[in-house]
Design a protein around this motif. Structure first.
Motif, mmCIF file in Angstrom:
data_model
loop_
_atom_site.group_PDB
_atom_site.id
_atom_site.type_symbol
_atom_site.label_atom_id
_atom_site.label_comp_id
_atom_site.label_asym_id
_atom_site.label_seq_id
_atom_site.Cartn_x
_atom_site.Cartn_y
_atom_site.Cartn_z
ATOM 1 N N SER A 31 -4.934 -2.917 -6.794
ATOM 2 C CA SER A 31 -4.732 -1.462 -6.837
ATOM 3 C C SER A 31 -3.248 -1.124 -6.829
ATOM 4 O O SER A 31 -2.796 -0.191 -7.485
ATOM 5 C CB SER A 31 -5.441 -0.790 -5.664
ATOM 6 O OG SER A 31 -4.861 -1.217 -4.453
ATOM 7 N N ASN A 32 -2.473 -1.951 -6.102
ATOM 8 C CA ASN A 32 -1.024 -1.708 -6.035
ATOM 9 C C ASN A 32 -0.355 -1.992 -7.374
ATOM 10 O O ASN A 32 0.630 -1.350 -7.733
ATOM 11 C CB ASN A 32 -0.417 -2.576 -4.928
ATOM 12 C CG ASN A 32 0.987 -2.152 -4.593
ATOM 13 O OD1 ASN A 32 1.273 -0.961 -4.554
ATOM 14 N ND2 ASN A 32 1.863 -3.103 -4.359
ATOM 15 N N ALA A 88 -1.343 1.361 -9.198
ATOM 16 C CA ALA A 88 -0.873 2.602 -8.569
ATOM 17 C C ALA A 88 0.612 2.555 -8.218
ATOM 18 O O ALA A 88 1.298 3.585 -8.275
ATOM 19 C CB ALA A 88 -1.692 2.889 -7.319
ATOM 20 N N GLY A 89 1.107 1.358 -7.857
ATOM 21 C CA GLY A 89 2.502 1.213 -7.434
ATOM 22 C C GLY A 89 3.498 1.660 -8.506
ATOM 23 O O GLY A 89 4.339 2.531 -8.257
ATOM 24 N N TYR A 138 3.375 5.399 -9.095
ATOM 25 C CA TYR A 138 4.022 6.095 -7.975
ATOM 26 C C TYR A 138 5.545 6.024 -8.127
ATOM 27 O O TYR A 138 6.253 7.008 -7.965
ATOM 28 C CB TYR A 138 3.571 5.427 -6.669
ATOM 29 C CG TYR A 138 4.315 5.862 -5.435
ATOM 30 C CD1 TYR A 138 4.133 7.124 -4.905
ATOM 31 C CD2 TYR A 138 5.192 4.984 -4.794
ATOM 32 C CE1 TYR A 138 4.813 7.517 -3.760
ATOM 33 C CE2 TYR A 138 5.872 5.365 -3.655
ATOM 34 C CZ TYR A 138 5.678 6.638 -3.139
ATOM 35 O OH TYR A 138 6.351 7.013 -2.007
ATOM 36 N N GLN A 148 -4.194 5.101 -5.437
ATOM 37 C CA GLN A 148 -4.397 3.731 -4.932
ATOM 38 C C GLN A 148 -5.631 3.649 -4.029
ATOM 39 O O GLN A 148 -6.369 2.677 -4.081
ATOM 40 C CB GLN A 148 -3.170 3.217 -4.180
ATOM 41 C CG GLN A 148 -3.322 1.716 -3.922
ATOM 42 C CD GLN A 148 -2.196 1.077 -3.181
ATOM 43 O OE1 GLN A 148 -1.279 1.742 -2.721
ATOM 44 N NE2 GLN A 148 -2.259 -0.238 -3.063
ATOM 45 N N PHE A 188 0.854 -1.192 0.000
ATOM 46 C CA PHE A 188 0.000 0.000 0.000
ATOM 47 C C PHE A 188 0.885 1.236 0.000
ATOM 48 O O PHE A 188 1.498 1.576 1.004
ATOM 49 C CB PHE A 188 -0.917 -0.016 1.224
ATOM 50 C CG PHE A 188 -1.974 1.028 1.190
ATOM 51 C CD1 PHE A 188 -3.072 0.896 0.348
ATOM 52 C CD2 PHE A 188 -1.893 2.168 1.970
ATOM 53 C CE1 PHE A 188 -4.047 1.873 0.294
ATOM 54 C CE2 PHE A 188 -2.866 3.150 1.915
ATOM 55 C CZ PHE A 188 -3.940 2.999 1.067
#
Lengths: 237, 140
Positions: B92-93, B96-97, B100, B18, B12
């Motif tokens: 989601s990771n 979004a990971g 990011y 995310q 997370f």
């Protein structure tokens, strides 16, 4: 242009049809006329459904020249007969019938053990008015019984379910073997049994049961002249 | 890059993207499942109750089954929600990971802390995009 307006009219017709169908099929709008079950013909039970609980009670119509009646004989069994109908208990609150108990089930008198409640849930004659709820567990029911022991006028909750209220209409053997006429205001009884603040929904069915499964004995009763869904004065027959 | 290095350490990253994705994935799994489950629950039991008709029969035969089903639901629902939550975090990771990470790597190159192409994991969804950015960096 012509086609478009015809299409709109056709569409409106269908929308109207769907709305009428929904309203007509809704229990709140559905209304059966006053129902009378005189049990004068052998096939009078044709429109009733049999619901078997534990074993089969013998329900049969006896007819003679003048009239007929419904006989129920239970031998260590419990099954009921059930009739779906719809009436508004606020507008047409009355129900009446005649019943006669020939034999009570042999319950253990004075038994106060924890299981005695269920064992005592045998009645020679029961008349149900069922109020279906939105969900299966919100169905409510008034159950008029003729019992040998319970005091007349008592309203008790069924040992099976809190939404079933048992109203003792007749008690004891005083009228054993005699026809007894009952007339009830369903709306008033509902309020008395479930509380003044609770309004009954439309009644969805009536049922009759004679049972002796818990006491492992026999019971026999007759029913006749069932009338439901009328105002204070019975409609002309 | 070894298998261990290839794995994301943080599940997370805590970005708003995310969080939004997590809620979206979780809700899109839970809401339809709940609607279907509740509808089926009431449809099945209402139909059975309708068939049984007499309230005592419903209470004697159907309510014990309902109580058992309720107990199973009571145990299964928290476990299912927890598993859906874990899957939603992972999914989601995965989206979004890398975004990011790419943002961090781009910042590092803009400030001059790092140089050269941005490394990207083989299975990352944004690998083609990072490869194009790397080409741009190389051109520059």
């Amino acid at each position: 242009m012509f086609r478009a307006s015809r299409y709109i009219k056709f569409k409106q017709f269908w929308i109207l049809g769907i709305v009428v169908f929904i309203l007509a099929s809704s229990p709140a709008f559905a209304k059966d006329l006053f129902k009378w079950f005189p049990f004068t013909r052998k096939d009078s039970l044709g429109e009733w459904q049999e619901k078997i609980f534990k074993g089969r009670v013998l329900y049969s119509v006896y007819e003679d020249k003048k009239s007929g009646y419904l006989s129920a004989y239970s031998k260590e069994s419990a099954s009921g007969i059930f009739y779906r109908l719809t009436f508004n208990p606020k507008k047409e609150p009355m129900a009446s019938w005649r019943w006669k108990v020939v034999k009570f089930p042999d319950k253990k008198e004075g038994d106060n053990s924890s299981t005695a409640w269920i064992e005592k849930d045998d009645y020679a004659a029961r008349f149900y008015v069922i109020f279906p709820g939105i969900t299966f567990n919100s169905t409510r029911s008034l159950e008029y019984v003729w019992d040998k022991e319970l005091p007349k006028g008592n309203i008790i909750t069924s040992p099976y379910f809190k939404n079933i209220k048992i109203i003792v209409l007749e008690s004891g053997e005083k009228n054993l073997g005699n026809w007894v006429y009952e007339e009830r205001n369903i709306y008033k009884d509902f309020k008395e049994a479930f509380g003044e603040e609770r309004e009954p929904g439309p009644a969805g069915a009536i049922a009759i049961m004679t049972d002796s499964d818990n006491s492992l004995s026999t019971a026999e009763a007759y029913y006749d002249d069932i009338k439901v869904g009328y105002k204070n004065e019975p409609e002309s027959e | 890059m070894s298998q261990n290095q290839n794995k994301r350490k943080k599940k997370f990253v805590g970005t708003s993207l995310q969080r939004k994705l997590l809620i979206l994935i979780f809700a899109s799994a839970v809401i339809p499942a709940a609607i279907i489950a509740i509808s089926l629950y009431y449809l099945v039991f209402n139909l059975l109750a309708y068939q049984m008709g007499i309230p005592e029969f419903i209470a004697y035969n159907l309510l014990p089954v309902v109580h058992k089903v309720n107990l199973i639901i009571f145990i299964a629902v928290p476990i299912s929600l927890f598993l859906i939550w874990l899957v939603a975090i992972d999914l989601s990771n995965r989206i979004a990971g890398p975004i990011y990470r790419m943002e961090r790597e781009l910042n590092a190159r803009l400030t001059g802390e790092k140089s050269g192409p941005i490394s990207v994991r083989k299975k990352d969804e944004i690998r083609p995009l990072v490869e194009k950015i790397n080409k741009l960096i190389q051109k520059g």
